[in-house]
Design an enzyme around this catalytic site. Sequence first.
Site, mmCIF file in Angstrom:
data_model
loop_
_atom_site.group_PDB
_atom_site.id
_atom_site.type_symbol
_atom_site.label_atom_id
_atom_site.label_comp_id
_atom_site.label_asym_id
_atom_site.label_seq_id
_atom_site.Cartn_x
_atom_site.Cartn_y
_atom_site.Cartn_z
ATOM 1 N N GLU A 1 30.955 41.660 59.758
ATOM 2 C CA GLU A 1 30.404 40.486 59.073
ATOM 3 C C GLU A 1 31.419 39.397 58.765
ATOM 4 O O GLU A 1 31.087 38.236 58.795
ATOM 5 C CB GLU A 1 29.829 40.922 57.720
ATOM 6 C CG GLU A 1 28.567 41.678 57.780
ATOM 7 C CD GLU A 1 27.805 41.516 56.480
ATOM 8 O OE1 GLU A 1 26.626 41.182 56.582
ATOM 9 O OE2 GLU A 1 28.400 41.689 55.390
ATOM 10 N N ASP B 1 30.033 35.802 41.387
ATOM 11 C CA ASP B 1 31.476 35.537 41.273
ATOM 12 C C ASP B 1 31.761 34.080 40.925
ATOM 13 O O ASP B 1 32.761 33.780 40.277
ATOM 14 C CB ASP B 1 32.190 35.893 42.579
ATOM 15 C CG ASP B 1 32.462 37.391 42.667
ATOM 16 O OD1 ASP B 1 32.745 37.996 41.624
ATOM 17 O OD2 ASP B 1 32.371 37.946 43.777
ATOM 18 N N GLU C 1 23.198 30.862 29.531
ATOM 19 C CA GLU C 1 24.276 31.817 29.842
ATOM 20 C C GLU C 1 25.212 31.316 30.941
ATOM 21 O O GLU C 1 26.365 31.729 31.021
ATOM 22 C CB GLU C 1 23.683 33.180 30.236
ATOM 23 C CG GLU C 1 22.944 33.255 31.561
ATOM 24 C CD GLU C 1 21.453 32.912 31.466
ATOM 25 O OE1 GLU C 1 21.067 32.192 30.532
ATOM 26 O OE2 GLU C 1 20.684 33.358 32.352
ATOM 27 N N LYS D 1 56.033 53.035 48.814
ATOM 28 C CA LYS D 1 55.305 53.505 49.993
ATOM 29 C C LYS D 1 54.401 52.398 50.557
ATOM 30 O O LYS D 1 54.403 52.126 51.763
ATOM 31 C CB LYS D 1 54.447 54.708 49.583
ATOM 32 C CG LYS D 1 54.280 55.716 50.677
ATOM 33 C CD LYS D 1 53.723 56.993 50.093
ATOM 34 C CE LYS D 1 53.383 57.945 51.209
ATOM 35 N NZ LYS D 1 52.797 59.173 50.711
ATOM 36 N N CYS E 1 14.487 31.734 29.899
ATOM 37 C CA CYS E 1 13.612 31.408 31.025
ATOM 38 C C CYS E 1 12.330 32.248 30.993
ATOM 39 O O CYS E 1 11.439 31.945 30.217
ATOM 40 C CB CYS E 1 14.373 31.546 32.337
ATOM 41 S SG CYS E 1 13.615 30.558 33.633
ATOM 42 N N THR F 1 47.830 56.390 49.105
ATOM 43 C CA THR F 1 47.992 55.008 49.590
ATOM 44 C C THR F 1 47.462 54.809 51.013
ATOM 45 O O THR F 1 47.407 53.685 51.499
ATOM 46 C CB THR F 1 49.482 54.590 49.582
ATOM 47 O OG1 THR F 1 50.197 55.423 50.506
ATOM 48 C CG2 THR F 1 50.090 54.721 48.200
ATOM 49 N N HIS G 1 18.847 28.226 31.484
ATOM 50 C CA HIS G 1 19.733 29.396 31.393
ATOM 51 C C HIS G 1 21.045 29.020 30.710
ATOM 52 O O HIS G 1 22.021 28.677 31.394
ATOM 53 C CB HIS G 1 20.029 29.939 32.791
ATOM 54 C CG HIS G 1 18.846 30.548 33.449
ATOM 55 N ND1 HIS G 1 18.549 31.888 33.337
ATOM 56 C CD2 HIS G 1 17.871 30.004 34.213
ATOM 57 C CE1 HIS G 1 17.442 32.146 34.016
ATOM 58 N NE2 HIS G 1 17.010 31.022 34.562
HETATM 59 N N1 GLN Z 1 9.566 33.532 36.975
HETATM 60 C C1 GLN Z 1 9.689 32.413 36.110
HETATM 61 C C2 GLN Z 1 9.577 31.096 36.830
HETATM 62 O O1 GLN Z 1 9.687 31.026 38.024
HETATM 63 C C3 GLN Z 1 10.995 32.482 35.327
HETATM 64 C C4 GLN Z 1 12.198 32.302 36.191
HETATM 65 C C5 GLN Z 1 13.470 32.777 35.538
HETATM 66 O O2 GLN Z 1 13.427 33.524 34.569
HETATM 67 N N2 GLN Z 1 14.590 32.365 36.086
HETATM 68 O O3 GLN Z 1 9.360 30.093 36.223
#
Ligand code: GLN
Length: 553
Positions: free
Chosen positions: A157, A78, A526, A230, A393, A195, A524
């Site tokens: 929780e 999130d 992304e 309602k 990665c 509801t 990464h």
């Molecule tokens: N498993 C691999 C590492 O630890 C790649 C990790 C990943 O893809 N975030 O380097």
Amino acid sequence: MPKKTNRNTKYIFVVGGVMSGVGKGVTTSSIGMILKARGLNVTAMKIDPYINVDAGTMNPTEHGEVFVLEGGLECDQDMGNYERFLDTTLGDGNYMTTGAVYQHVIEKERNLGYKGKCVQVVPHIPLEVIGRVKRAGEKAGADVVVVELGGTVGEYENILFIEAIRMLKLEQPDNVTTVMVSYVPVPNKIGEMKTKPTQHAVRALNSTGVHPDFIIARSDHALDAKRKEKIALHCNISKERVISAPDVDSIYDIPLSFEKAELSDLLLKRLSLKPKSPSKLGPWKTFARKASKVSHEVHIAVVGKYFDTGDFVLSDAYISVLEAIKHGAYKIGVKPVIHWINSKDYTKGVKKGDLDRYDGILVPGGFGETGIEGKIHVIEYARKNKIPYFGLCYGMQLMVVEYARHVLGLQGAHTVEINPDTKYPIIDIMPEQKKLMAESNYGGTMRLGAYPAKLVQGTIAKTLYKKNEVSERHRHRYEVNPEYIEQLEAEGLVFSGQSPDGVLMEIAELPNAVHPFFLGTQFHPEFTSRPLSPHPLFVGFVKAAKEYRGTQK
Ligand code: GLN
């Protein structure tokens, strides 16, 4: 009583009713976004009620993607939604779990931080929570802090977090409001919108001393007037504060549909907060319209393994990857069609023609052995058949392993993560990680968060980024073994991004003349792609996929 702060910061708590998984995260992000569009400084936080100190030790099939913040905290997916919707970079202090809160309170007690007091679950745990919420607001200089509480009301929780809401509201009644995201089912056999579950959820929340000021009613359908009345009557909320939130085609439409119900005005009124501008949703509207209009398809295969939970398929494990593909695709005016490919299906190899219907292949991050040979076979296929390939990665590490095995001819080359005794350890553990692993010190100890990389002239990476140096988020323990770099380069692999000291290989690629797009990143990308500012490497990948499709016709 909690410590007073000077700023007149407002706090919006978003809690869930009835069941989880109905879009609390996107609701929180959208609320933050529509308030930001009114010229306010908004920050967002997530509270996760589990004992894990962070999300880093959880398998993605348990809880979806592990998102990594710039500061290196491994947290809930999130947080990625908030960053994308608010177009902002959040701090590690914007996330907490029960484990993190307790760990801190216990440490403080051990250090005599409570000065001899009896440290109790209440009030000390909620006070710690409140302190964190306030500090995050202060750090961001926020007018509004939107705080999402994981789980649903009525669970053991999250009771102490709801207690924190109650205590903060008692201290600052005009500055705190609570929004409940509820689910209003239309059971198949009954065919009518019910509801009652929402009424029960509100009652459960009431029993903790908190009343929601707003209900976001999630459902397959829009609420009709009767259902709205309602809910309003039985849940003790005025009608206009019951917001209908039916399913939409794209999550990007949600802020727009909230604004149709004038939600930002209602929230501002409730909090006696003046907007700094009329709603500025123009660029977002253009983006959402673009997203719904594109028709030219590009088929992208995402090859992973965190898909199956029982009989169900969970694509949540790769949510930032999916979003980043979408951002890149909308930027160049194509519609991404994602195919979730289970790498285990290719363990024995890829049959000729098997992957030809895809215009691009992406291998995202991952850990461990499952499906790994399948991924390597897929990468080999993409390389040999010149299908655009993007490795993230693990996807980059395996791309280098594949290259070593099949181009350098190093049979059995591997990452030591899988085969510690391989004759050719192409991917090796980073020296500082070795000790941590020997001590079983796994939590929050990978190479995490943002690190710089220098880009090499004349490469695809450099052309796409249009920068000499970039900063990207990491999460790994292994790296390209420096001992093999010369050999790999001699056979044509280009390391187009490297750590400033030249030790760590951050991007690997094949030159354009050899392959249209064969590129992998140790980091990464992304995590930093945003709807209105897509990540350049994703744009480059989707563009290559679009061109590849063109050549196949
Ligand atoms: N498993 C691999 C590492 O630890 C790649 C990790 C990943 O893809 N975030 O380097």
